[in-house]
Scaffold this motif. Structure first.
Motif, PDB file in Angstrom:
ATOM      1  N   ALA A 184      23.184  25.008 -11.883  1.00  0.00           N
ATOM      2  CA  ALA A 184      22.429  24.201 -12.840  1.00  0.00           C
ATOM      3  C   ALA A 184      21.975  22.921 -12.159  1.00  0.00           C
ATOM      4  CB  ALA A 184      23.303  23.862 -14.050  1.00  0.00           C
ATOM      5  N   GLY A 198      21.115  19.125 -11.024  1.00  0.00           N
ATOM      6  CA  GLY A 198      21.767  17.827 -11.152  1.00  0.00           C
ATOM      7  C   GLY A 198      20.867  16.862 -11.896  1.00  0.00           C
ATOM      8  N   ARG A 199      21.366  15.638 -12.111  1.00  0.00           N
ATOM      9  CA  ARG A 199      20.599  14.654 -12.870  1.00  0.00           C
ATOM     10  C   ARG A 199      19.731  13.816 -11.966  1.00  0.00           C
ATOM     11  NH1 ARG A 199      25.568  13.337 -14.724  1.00  0.00           N
ATOM     12  NH2 ARG A 199      25.361  11.187 -14.091  1.00  0.00           N
ATOM     13  N   ALA A 231      23.429  13.477  -4.256  1.00  0.00           N
ATOM     14  CA  ALA A 231      24.115  14.769  -4.339  1.00  0.00           C
ATOM     15  C   ALA A 231      25.436  14.640  -3.610  1.00  0.00           C
ATOM     16  CB  ALA A 231      23.241  15.856  -3.724  1.00  0.00           C
ATOM     17  N   ASN A 248      29.795  15.153 -13.514  1.00  0.00           N
ATOM     18  CA  ASN A 248      28.870  16.277 -13.366  1.00  0.00           C
ATOM     19  C   ASN A 248      29.423  17.598 -13.896  1.00  0.00           C
ATOM     20  OD1 ASN A 248      30.694  16.991 -11.346  1.00  0.00           O
ATOM     21  ND2 ASN A 248      29.339  16.366  -9.664  1.00  0.00           N
ATOM     22  N   THR A 249      30.661  17.590 -14.414  1.00  0.00           N
ATOM     23  CA  THR A 249      31.297  18.831 -14.852  1.00  0.00           C
ATOM     24  C   THR A 249      32.113  18.581 -16.112  1.00  0.00           C
ATOM     25  OG1 THR A 249      31.492  19.557 -12.543  1.00  0.00           O
ATOM     26  CG2 THR A 249      32.843  20.710 -14.164  1.00  0.00           C
ATOM     27  N   HIS A 280      23.828  22.197 -19.597  1.00  0.00           N
ATOM     28  CA  HIS A 280      22.776  22.375 -18.596  1.00  0.00           C
ATOM     29  C   HIS A 280      21.571  21.488 -18.890  1.00  0.00           C
ATOM     30  CE1 HIS A 280      24.364  26.584 -17.212  1.00  0.00           C
ATOM     31  NE2 HIS A 280      25.151  25.569 -16.882  1.00  0.00           N
ATOM     32  N   GLY A 314      22.136  18.343 -17.215  1.00  0.00           N
ATOM     33  CA  GLY A 314      22.441  18.383 -15.788  1.00  0.00           C
ATOM     34  C   GLY A 314      23.914  18.506 -15.486  1.00  0.00           C
ATOM     35  N   HIS A 325      27.515  20.791 -15.207  1.00  0.00           N
ATOM     36  CA  HIS A 325      28.084  22.127 -15.093  1.00  0.00           C
ATOM     37  C   HIS A 325      29.109  22.304 -16.210  1.00  0.00           C
ATOM     38  CE1 HIS A 325      27.102  23.395 -10.702  1.00  0.00           C
ATOM     39  NE2 HIS A 325      26.085  22.746 -11.250  1.00  0.00           N
ATOM     40  N   ASP A 385      29.296  28.004 -15.254  1.00  0.00           N
ATOM     41  CA  ASP A 385      29.352  27.602 -13.846  1.00  0.00           C
ATOM     42  C   ASP A 385      30.734  27.785 -13.247  1.00  0.00           C
ATOM     43  OD1 ASP A 385      26.590  26.328 -13.584  1.00  0.00           O
ATOM     44  OD2 ASP A 385      27.403  25.309 -15.339  1.00  0.00           O
ATOM     45  N   PRO A 444      24.977  17.770  -8.332  1.00  0.00           N
ATOM     46  CA  PRO A 444      25.814  18.906  -8.710  1.00  0.00           C
ATOM     47  C   PRO A 444      26.997  19.056  -7.766  1.00  0.00           C
ATOM     48  CG  PRO A 444      23.781  19.655  -7.690  1.00  0.00           C
ATOM     49  CD  PRO A 444      23.631  18.175  -7.895  1.00  0.00           C
TER      50      PRO A 444
END
Length: 412
Positions: free
Chosen positions: A31, A33-34, A38, A83-84, A129, A132, A134, A200, A410
């Motif tokens: 999915a 990322g924002r 990274a 991010n998750t 998603h 952004g 997971h 994910d 991500p």
């Protein structure tokens, strides 16, 4: 997870042999990322549903209110530059999606087996998603109920249709991990979610065989007599049962949805060094290898799991389980493997049972600073959504200010 209370965790560590109370509990692969850096590290947050710990706030809310509360947790994760999100979708042998194997969870409507009027897991994947994030689906493999009365389960519940699968222990009901038919059933019940949704990740917590309860025996004598003959003792047989579930689940995930990650969040002490020279410099009363029959070192060495997320809920300098000693120990466990090490940490609250050091708003930030010295230790998952939102002592705000200056990309 029903994660243990902080005070109970300390008691289990400080008194060798002490029984361990249960913990308060506690989308498409790739999915987007924002934007921003990274980082490759997981920045996660658990959302526990057992006993309505984090979400929904209480059973019986309407579908719109449940959905609003869920998306509010996802928005919290975005604001905290995570991010998750690890969402508990099978807390007690039930489901937060329309499973053909198990009933709808009672934590949605108040009545096990009653349709909540929407699809929580499907919505969670879609909404995560869209932000952004997971979404990892979190399963508890063997816990059936937080009571011992099968008659209280939904009439269609597999534990009622198969009473020989169930063992009462410590005031709860558990599926018997030693039965091959149980292992096959729970694996397929969990993999159903992987088939239906572009999750994910798949996530297990620390519950395999249950935490020991003083004066009680987990009565799997008959199962051991039938299936344990090839093993030197019951402990080795139980560990093999857990190993098989982990390995077979990993194989299933990779066959159904390649790229979906498989992670496990074990209790923070595998074994003490005075019991096993490979163990950590700790004096824990609970050891996952011996008490939960969870050989987490093997899972990493064999690359059955993609990430391991030990629950390191203790402060730097804590005598019986020092974070500064456990972090490098776990980093070494994954060195040379394809398994990454993500740390699990609790967001501090105002509990008077906590140590003064743990109440320091800067303590959690110091954990992330220390981890920078260990390249194998990538990422952090925070327990849990309620505390990340409320941030009682400002620990999460300090983490964001000190370490999450840019939005997360991500996770790798």
């Amino acid at each position: 997870m029903s994660r243990r209370s902080f005070a109970a965790a300390l008691a289990a560590l400080a008194v060798p042999g002490a029984s361990a109370a249960p913990r308060p509990e506690p989308g498409a692969a790739g999915a987007p990322g924002r934007g921003g850096a990274a980082s490759g590290e997981m920045r996660g947050m658990w959302v526990a549903t057992v006993t309505n710990r984090d979400w929904p706030s209480r059973p019986g809310l309407g579908a719109d209110r449940q959905r609003a509360e869920l998306t509010a947790h996802l928005d919290t994760a975005v604001r905290a530059r995570l991010n998750t999100v690890i969402l508990q979708v099978r807390p007690t042998a039930d489901a937060l999606w329309p499973s053909p194997y198990e009933p709808w969870s009672q934590y949605l409507t108040g009545t096990q087996g009653t349709h909540p009027g929407w699809d929580p897991l499907g919505t969670a994947v879609e909404e995560a998603h869209a932000r952004g994030l997971h979404l990892h689906a979190w399963f508890n493999p063997y816990r059936v109920a937080l009571h011992t009365d099968p008659a209280r389960l939904a009439a269609s519940h597999p534990a009622r249709r198969n009473p020989g699968w169930v063992i009462p222990y410590g005031g709860k009901l558990y599926y018997d991990p030693g039965l091959p038919e149980v292992r096959a059933f729970v694996r397929e019940a969990m993999l159903d979610a992987v088939r239906r949704y572009p999750v994910d990740g798949v996530h297990f917590d620390d519950y395999f065989y249950p935490y020991p309860v003083a004066g009680q025996t987990f009565d799997d004598d008959e199962t051991y007599d039938r299936h344990g003959g090839a093993f030197p003792d019951r402990a080795a047989w139980r560990r093999d049962n857990v190993d098989r579930l982990v390995r077979e689940t990993a194989e299933g995930i990779r066959a159904i949805r390649p790229g979906t990650r498989f992670g496990i969040s074990p209790f923070g002490v595998w074994r003490n060094a005075d019991v096993d020279p490979r163990g950590s410099d700790t004096r824990a009363g609970v050891q996952s290898y011996d008490d939960l029959h969870a050989d987490t070192r093997t899972w990493a060495a064999e690359n059955w799991i993609d990430y391991i997320c030990p629950q390191l809920y203790w402060n730097i300098g804590f005598a019986v389980a020092d974070y500064a000693k456990l972090l490098p120990w776990w980093a070494e466990v994954v060195r040379g493997t394809k398994t990454s090490c993500t740390r699990g940490g609790a967001v501090q609250g105002g509990d008077p049972a906590q140590s003064a050091a743990w109440g320091d708003p800067a303590e959690l930030s110091r954990h992330l600073t220390l981890a920078k010295r260990h390249p194998q230790a990538r990422g952090h998952v925070f327990f849990a959504a309620r505390e990340v939102t409320a941030d009682p002592v400002g620990a999460m705000a300090r983490v964001v200010a000190d370490h999450y200056g840019r939005p997360a990309g991500p996770p790798a």
